[in-house]
Design a protein around this motif. Structure first.
Motif, PDB file in Angstrom:
ATOM      1  N   SER A 129     -32.708  19.881   7.772  1.00 32.53           N
ATOM      2  CA  SER A 129     -31.770  20.486   8.710  1.00 32.53           C
ATOM      3  C   SER A 129     -31.136  19.417   9.591  1.00 32.53           C
ATOM      4  CB  SER A 129     -32.489  21.503   9.594  1.00 32.53           C
ATOM      5  OG  SER A 129     -33.400  20.848  10.469  1.00 32.53           O
ATOM      6  N   SER A 130     -29.984  19.752  10.128  1.00 28.19           N
ATOM      7  CA  SER A 130     -29.312  18.839  11.045  1.00 28.19           C
ATOM      8  C   SER A 130     -30.199  18.535  12.249  1.00 28.19           C
ATOM      9  CB  SER A 130     -27.984  19.448  11.504  1.00 28.19           C
ATOM     10  OG  SER A 130     -27.347  18.615  12.443  1.00 28.19           O
ATOM     11  N   TYR A 131     -30.959  19.518  12.697  1.00 33.01           N
ATOM     12  CA  TYR A 131     -31.839  19.321  13.842  1.00 33.01           C
ATOM     13  C   TYR A 131     -32.925  18.296  13.540  1.00 33.01           C
ATOM     14  CZ  TYR A 131     -35.473  20.187  17.302  1.00 33.01           C
ATOM     15  OH  TYR A 131     -36.431  20.026  18.274  1.00 33.01           O
ATOM     16  N   LYS A 132     -33.569  18.399  12.382  1.00 32.01           N
ATOM     17  CA  LYS A 132     -34.588  17.423  12.005  1.00 32.01           C
ATOM     18  C   LYS A 132     -33.994  16.025  11.911  1.00 32.01           C
ATOM     19  CE  LYS A 132     -37.846  20.270   9.293  1.00 32.01           C
ATOM     20  NZ  LYS A 132     -38.409  20.440   7.924  1.00 32.01           N
ATOM     21  N   ARG A 133     -32.829  15.938  11.299  1.00 30.23           N
ATOM     22  CA  ARG A 133     -32.202  14.627  11.165  1.00 30.23           C
ATOM     23  C   ARG A 133     -31.853  14.046  12.537  1.00 30.23           C
ATOM     24  NH1 ARG A 133     -27.330  15.965   8.019  1.00 30.23           N
ATOM     25  NH2 ARG A 133     -28.015  18.114   7.787  1.00 30.23           N
ATOM     26  N   VAL A 163     -28.232   8.613   5.214  1.00 31.58           N
ATOM     27  CA  VAL A 163     -28.433   9.712   4.266  1.00 31.58           C
ATOM     28  C   VAL A 163     -27.498  10.851   4.653  1.00 31.58           C
ATOM     29  CG1 VAL A 163     -30.092  11.420   3.422  1.00 31.58           C
ATOM     30  CG2 VAL A 163     -30.833   9.057   3.864  1.00 31.58           C
ATOM     31  N   CYS A 164     -26.858  11.426   3.656  1.00 28.37           N
ATOM     32  CA  CYS A 164     -25.879  12.512   3.794  1.00 28.37           C
ATOM     33  C   CYS A 164     -24.455  11.996   3.988  1.00 28.37           C
ATOM     34  CB  CYS A 164     -26.215  13.502   4.916  1.00 28.37           C
ATOM     35  SG  CYS A 164     -27.781  14.367   4.675  1.00 28.37           S
ATOM     36  N   GLU A 180     -26.947  10.777   8.693  1.00 29.89           N
ATOM     37  CA  GLU A 180     -25.775  11.435   9.270  1.00 29.89           C
ATOM     38  C   GLU A 180     -26.189  12.883   9.522  1.00 29.89           C
ATOM     39  OE1 GLU A 180     -23.233   9.400   9.918  1.00 29.89           O
ATOM     40  OE2 GLU A 180     -24.460   7.870   8.942  1.00 29.89           O
ATOM     41  N   THR A 181     -25.628  13.506  10.506  1.00 28.36           N
ATOM     42  CA  THR A 181     -26.129  14.823  10.924  1.00 28.36           C
ATOM     43  C   THR A 181     -25.202  15.980  10.570  1.00 28.36           C
ATOM     44  OG1 THR A 181     -25.214  14.442  13.140  1.00 28.36           O
ATOM     45  CG2 THR A 181     -27.521  13.849  12.780  1.00 28.36           C
ATOM     46  N   GLY A 182     -24.165  15.715   9.798  1.00 28.84           N
ATOM     47  CA  GLY A 182     -23.277  16.786   9.374  1.00 28.84           C
ATOM     48  C   GLY A 182     -23.822  17.541   8.175  1.00 28.84           C
ATOM     49  N   SER A 183     -22.956  18.282   7.525  1.00 29.96           N
ATOM     50  CA  SER A 183     -23.350  19.077   6.365  1.00 29.96           C
ATOM     51  C   SER A 183     -23.918  18.184   5.269  1.00 29.96           C
ATOM     52  CB  SER A 183     -22.137  19.847   5.834  1.00 29.96           C
ATOM     53  OG  SER A 183     -22.466  20.550   4.664  1.00 29.96           O
ATOM     54  N   CYS A 184     -25.013  18.674   4.638  1.00 35.42           N
ATOM     55  CA  CYS A 184     -25.696  17.802   3.673  1.00 35.42           C
ATOM     56  C   CYS A 184     -26.268  18.583   2.493  1.00 35.42           C
ATOM     57  CB  CYS A 184     -26.812  17.042   4.389  1.00 35.42           C
ATOM     58  SG  CYS A 184     -27.446  15.615   3.488  1.00 35.42           S
ATOM     59  N   GLY A 185     -25.844  19.813   2.271  1.00 34.73           N
ATOM     60  CA  GLY A 185     -26.330  20.572   1.130  1.00 34.73           C
ATOM     61  C   GLY A 185     -27.554  21.414   1.456  1.00 34.73           C
TER      62      GLY A 185
END
Length: 261
Positions: free
Chosen positions: A183-187, A224-225, A173-178
């Protein structure tokens, strides 16, 4: 004797004769199932595992499907870490002309799945971008020929089987993850790489006359996330970025069952 009674007796007689005269194999379809492939078929991430080095789990989608359908026979040579050559050299020997169903996930390791994930999880953004770009190039330029050869080998050994090719989920998932997450970009670019791999796999499966099962919709919202992840993060080194038991049951098994029953 009334017509209604005669009709009812005839129906009962036909049912009894059918049960007596037809052997069980004729009344119930024979399903000889062989599950090939890599760690996403062997069940890495679900545990517990058999005593082989392949990390096979009875919580993977394949044994779960076999148990739910009371198959005639079930063979499970799928092996963690397998590439297309391993399927052709070591796994298709489990097939025969009596095999009626074959499932497989393959191609991720050929494209360097583990190295890409390591580069993106522990390396810089640029190293992640480079690894992803290399994997996408491999998937579009080299992998198609390897998949074609693998599907052809399966067809050669099991000419009467239905071949079902399962794809890979988007892992994130590309939202907030701690603070410690990628990073969201890598994901995002890793998910895009999964899309490319699935597109190539679907195309080659279609060309081989196989059924392609897209696992991505079933896993949506559970990467993940997510609040309820079905994909393991780096908490388990060997199991990292593989489905957990829920992922195999509610992701892969659900997708396979929706596709073939």
């Amino acid at each position: 004797m009334s017509r209604r009674v005669r009709t009812a007796l005839a129906a009962v007689l036909a049912a009894v004769l059918g049960a007596v005269l037809l052997p069980g194999a004729a009344r119930a379809a024979t399903v000889n199932y062989v599950a090939l492939g890599d760690s996403y078929s062997s069940g890495v991430g679900a545990g517990p595992y058999d005593l082989s080095t392949c990390l096979r789990s009875q919580k993977s989608y394949a044994p779960l499907w076999a148990a739910a359908h009371a198959v005639t026979s079930f063979r499970f040579p799928a092996c963690g870490g397998a590439v297309t050559a391993d399927v052709r050299d070591s796994q298709v020997g489990q097939l025969s002309s009596t095999t009626t169903l074959v499932t497989i996930t393959i191609g991720g390791n050929d494209a360097g799945f583990a190295d890409v994930m390591t580069s993106c999880r522990f390396g810089s953004t640029s190293s992640c971008e480079s690894a992803v770009a290399g994997a996408k190039t491999f998937a579009t330029a080299t992998l198609p020929g390897r998949l074609d050869a693998t599907y052809a080998a399966i067809r050669d050994r099991a000419p009467n089987a239905r071949l079902v090719v399962l794809g890979y989920p988007r892992l994130f998932e590309t939202g907030s993850c701690g603070l410690l997450a990628m990073s969201s970009y890598k994901r995002t670019i890793l998910n895009q790489a999964a899309d490319v791999l699935n597109g190539v796999t679907a195309g080659r499966a279609s060309a081989a006359g196989a059924t392609f099962v897209d696992a991505r919709p079933a896993f949506t919202g559970h990467g993940v996330c997510a609040a309820d992840p079905w994909i393991r993060d780096v908490s388990g080194v060997i199991e990292a970025y593989h489905p957990n038991a829920n992922g195999y049951r509610y992701g892969y098994l659900a997708a396979l069952t929706a596709a073939i029953g």
